[in-house]
Design a protein around this motif. Structure first.
Motif, PDB file in Angstrom:
ATOM      1  N   SER A 199      15.565  -3.785  12.862  1.00  0.00           N
ATOM      2  CA  SER A 199      15.292  -4.503  13.960  1.00  0.00           C
ATOM      3  C   SER A 199      16.670  -5.449  14.234  1.00  0.00           C
ATOM      4  CB  SER A 199      14.093  -5.778  13.872  1.00  0.00           C
ATOM      5  OG  SER A 199      14.478  -6.552  12.822  1.00  0.00           O
ATOM      6  N   GLU A 200      16.829  -6.035  15.741  1.00  0.00           N
ATOM      7  CA  GLU A 200      17.787  -7.066  15.637  1.00  0.00           C
ATOM      8  C   GLU A 200      17.719  -8.131  15.056  1.00  0.00           C
ATOM      9  OE1 GLU A 200      19.334  -5.272  20.133  1.00  0.00           O
ATOM     10  OE2 GLU A 200      18.208  -7.072  20.004  1.00  0.00           O
ATOM     11  N   ASP A 201      18.691  -9.013  14.976  1.00  0.00           N
ATOM     12  CA  ASP A 201      18.473 -10.476  14.083  1.00  0.00           C
ATOM     13  C   ASP A 201      17.603 -11.380  15.124  1.00  0.00           C
ATOM     14  OD1 ASP A 201      22.230 -10.474  13.285  1.00  0.00           O
ATOM     15  OD2 ASP A 201      20.246  -9.396  12.278  1.00  0.00           O
ATOM     16  N   GLY A 202      17.291 -12.331  14.540  1.00  0.00           N
ATOM     17  CA  GLY A 202      16.497 -13.370  15.228  1.00  0.00           C
ATOM     18  C   GLY A 202      15.011 -13.059  14.846  1.00  0.00           C
ATOM     19  N   PRO A 203      14.140 -14.222  15.203  1.00  0.00           N
ATOM     20  CA  PRO A 203      12.540 -13.984  15.143  1.00  0.00           C
ATOM     21  C   PRO A 203      12.297 -13.220  16.335  1.00  0.00           C
ATOM     22  CG  PRO A 203      13.399 -16.207  16.261  1.00  0.00           C
ATOM     23  CD  PRO A 203      14.609 -15.619  15.711  1.00  0.00           C
ATOM     24  N   TYR A 204      10.856 -12.599  15.736  1.00  0.00           N
ATOM     25  CA  TYR A 204      10.160 -11.944  16.849  1.00  0.00           C
ATOM     26  C   TYR A 204      10.757 -10.430  17.588  1.00  0.00           C
ATOM     27  CZ  TYR A 204       7.343 -16.260  16.299  1.00  0.00           C
ATOM     28  OH  TYR A 204       6.792 -17.470  16.119  1.00  0.00           O
ATOM     29  N   ASN A 205      11.787 -10.125  16.957  1.00  0.00           N
ATOM     30  CA  ASN A 205      12.418  -9.211  17.441  1.00  0.00           C
ATOM     31  C   ASN A 205      11.812  -7.747  16.918  1.00  0.00           C
ATOM     32  OD1 ASN A 205      14.737  -9.635  19.061  1.00  0.00           O
ATOM     33  ND2 ASN A 205      15.905 -10.215  17.208  1.00  0.00           N
ATOM     34  N   GLU A 206      11.522  -6.716  17.955  1.00  0.00           N
ATOM     35  CA  GLU A 206      10.775  -5.698  17.669  1.00  0.00           C
ATOM     36  C   GLU A 206      11.372  -4.891  16.430  1.00  0.00           C
ATOM     37  OE1 GLU A 206      10.237  -2.997  20.922  1.00  0.00           O
ATOM     38  OE2 GLU A 206       9.479  -1.557  19.721  1.00  0.00           O
ATOM     39  N   GLN A 207      10.673  -4.487  15.758  1.00  0.00           N
ATOM     40  CA  GLN A 207      10.783  -3.339  14.391  1.00  0.00           C
ATOM     41  C   GLN A 207      10.470  -2.009  15.189  1.00  0.00           C
ATOM     42  OE1 GLN A 207       9.077  -4.484  10.667  1.00  0.00           O
ATOM     43  NE2 GLN A 207       9.294  -6.569  11.020  1.00  0.00           N
ATOM     44  N   PHE A 208      11.742  -1.279  14.740  1.00  0.00           N
ATOM     45  CA  PHE A 208      11.312   0.012  14.995  1.00  0.00           C
ATOM     46  C   PHE A 208      11.275   0.850  13.683  1.00  0.00           C
ATOM     47  CE2 PHE A 208      12.692   0.074  19.544  1.00  0.00           C
ATOM     48  CZ  PHE A 208      13.081  -1.260  19.731  1.00  0.00           C
ATOM     49  N   PHE A 209      10.359   1.936  13.693  1.00  0.00           N
ATOM     50  CA  PHE A 209      10.256   2.500  12.451  1.00  0.00           C
ATOM     51  C   PHE A 209      10.418   3.987  12.648  1.00  0.00           C
ATOM     52  CE2 PHE A 209       7.038  -0.308   9.992  1.00  0.00           C
ATOM     53  CZ  PHE A 209       6.772  -1.201  10.909  1.00  0.00           C
ATOM     54  N   GLY A 210      10.968   4.430  11.254  1.00  0.00           N
ATOM     55  CA  GLY A 210      11.096   5.824  11.302  1.00  0.00           C
ATOM     56  C   GLY A 210       9.790   6.436  10.988  1.00  0.00           C
ATOM     57  N   PRO A 211      10.060   7.995  10.692  1.00  0.00           N
ATOM     58  CA  PRO A 211       9.026   8.809  10.892  1.00  0.00           C
ATOM     59  C   PRO A 211       8.407   8.607   9.265  1.00  0.00           C
ATOM     60  CG  PRO A 211      11.105  10.103  10.510  1.00  0.00           C
ATOM     61  CD  PRO A 211      11.378   8.592  10.958  1.00  0.00           C
ATOM     62  N   GLY A 212       9.203   8.046   8.371  1.00  0.00           N
ATOM     63  CA  GLY A 212       8.715   7.925   7.103  1.00  0.00           C
ATOM     64  C   GLY A 212       8.808   9.404   6.192  1.00  0.00           C
ATOM     65  N   THR A 213       8.571   8.640   4.901  1.00  0.00           N
ATOM     66  CA  THR A 213       8.757   9.964   3.922  1.00  0.00           C
ATOM     67  C   THR A 213       7.369   9.918   2.945  1.00  0.00           C
ATOM     68  OG1 THR A 213      11.064   9.739   3.364  1.00  0.00           O
ATOM     69  CG2 THR A 213       9.924  10.880   1.898  1.00  0.00           C
ATOM     70  N   ARG A 214       6.644  11.067   3.196  1.00  0.00           N
ATOM     71  CA  ARG A 214       5.487  11.196   2.392  1.00  0.00           C
ATOM     72  C   ARG A 214       5.799  11.722   0.879  1.00  0.00           C
ATOM     73  NH1 ARG A 214       0.253  11.367   3.825  1.00  0.00           N
ATOM     74  NH2 ARG A 214       0.580  11.455   5.825  1.00  0.00           N
ATOM     75  N   LEU A 215       5.321  10.729   0.087  1.00  0.00           N
ATOM     76  CA  LEU A 215       5.599  11.218  -1.399  1.00  0.00           C
ATOM     77  C   LEU A 215       4.382  11.450  -2.037  1.00  0.00           C
ATOM     78  CD1 LEU A 215       7.287  11.011  -3.801  1.00  0.00           C
ATOM     79  CD2 LEU A 215       6.864   8.634  -4.303  1.00  0.00           C
ATOM     80  N   THR A 216       4.228  12.670  -2.557  1.00  0.00           N
ATOM     81  CA  THR A 216       3.304  13.168  -3.523  1.00  0.00           C
ATOM     82  C   THR A 216       3.455  13.183  -4.924  1.00  0.00           C
ATOM     83  OG1 THR A 216       2.167  14.347  -1.531  1.00  0.00           O
ATOM     84  CG2 THR A 216       1.474  14.748  -3.874  1.00  0.00           C
ATOM     85  N   VAL A 217       2.707  12.248  -5.879  1.00  0.00           N
ATOM     86  CA  VAL A 217       3.265  12.569  -7.295  1.00  0.00           C
ATOM     87  C   VAL A 217       2.153  13.147  -7.870  1.00  0.00           C
ATOM     88  CG1 VAL A 217       3.551  11.160  -9.415  1.00  0.00           C
ATOM     89  CG2 VAL A 217       4.491  10.180  -6.924  1.00  0.00           C
ATOM     90  N   LEU A 218       2.402  14.120  -8.709  1.00  0.00           N
ATOM     91  CA  LEU A 218       1.419  14.944  -9.193  1.00  0.00           C
ATOM     92  C   LEU A 218       1.095  14.787 -10.813  1.00  0.00           C
ATOM     93  CD1 LEU A 218       2.315  18.470  -7.709  1.00  0.00           C
ATOM     94  CD2 LEU A 218       0.357  16.817  -6.824  1.00  0.00           C
TER      95      LEU A 218
END
Lengths: 111, 114
Positions: B95-114
């Protein structure tokens, strides 16, 4: 502890109907809320937000209602479409801008 | 404009192995967040960076998790050694600096631990 996010876990609606997704919060000092949409395999995406000095805010096909008396907010989606199928979260940024998410509601749009 | 980029998208490892996730935030976003999302739950913050400084890492399990953001741009999150309970999706947001700025998310990494 968790301050937002008592969701019904699932909601099914017919395509074209309106959807209402509810969320409760516990902190009466909370002053800002955000609704996120998360599609399968993707990160959450901002939909709409509302500050506590408002009780209603409208976007494109979405409306958020905030009832501070009962500490409840809702997301209304008009004319629900198949692309609206996703998990919807309400979230609250705390003092440190840490987003606290609820557990989410899985919306399924039926043909 | 490119969004938040994460890699890998998926990772499967055996327990006790190390693993690392990489995140490239949106250009110009000084604030970077790492979240963990367990199945059926909302994301939970692990650590927040303002530029290269970790300003909130209270939820990061420091015995096995570490993160860095050299030069205040890209960030890596590492787990060593991984445990079965670490299986989750690891999301990066900016997000940009400052309060209440929108957070933009990435697609994520799906981790599987066996």
């Amino acid at each position: 502890g968790e301050s937002v996010g008592l969701h019904l876990p699932t909601l099914s609606v017919q395509e074209g109907d309106n959807s209402i997704i509810n969320c409760a919060y516990s902190n009466s000092a909370s002053d800002y809320f955000i609704w996120y949409k998360q599609e399968s395999g993707k990160g959450p995406q901002f939909i709409i937000d509302i500050r506590s000095n408002m009780d209603k805010r409208q976007g494109q096909r979405v409306t958020v209602l905030l009832n501070k008396t009962v500490k409840h907010l809702s997301l209304q989606i008009a004319a629900t479409q198949p692309g609206d199928s996703a998990v919807y979260f309400c979230a609250e940024p705390g003092a440190a801008r840490q987003l606290t998410f609820g557990s989410g509601t899985q919306l399924t749009v039926l043909p | 404009e490119a969004g938040v980029v994460q890699s890998p998208r998926y990772k499967i490892i055996e327990k006790k192995q190390p693993v690392a996730f990489w995140c490239n935030p949106i250009s110009g976003h000084n604030t970077l967040y790492w979240y963990r999302q367990n199945l059926g739950q909302g994301p939970e913050l692990l650590i927040r960076y303002e530029n290269e400084e970790a300003v909130d890492d209270s939820q990061l399990p420091k015995d096995r998790f570490s993160a860095e953001r050299l030069k205040g741009v890209d960030s890596t999150l590492k787990i060593q050694p991984a445990e079965l309970g670490d299986s989750a999706v690891y999301l990066c947001a900016s997000s940009e600096d400052g309060p209440y700025n929108e957070q933009f998310f990435g697609p994520g990494t799906r981790l599987t631990v066996l």
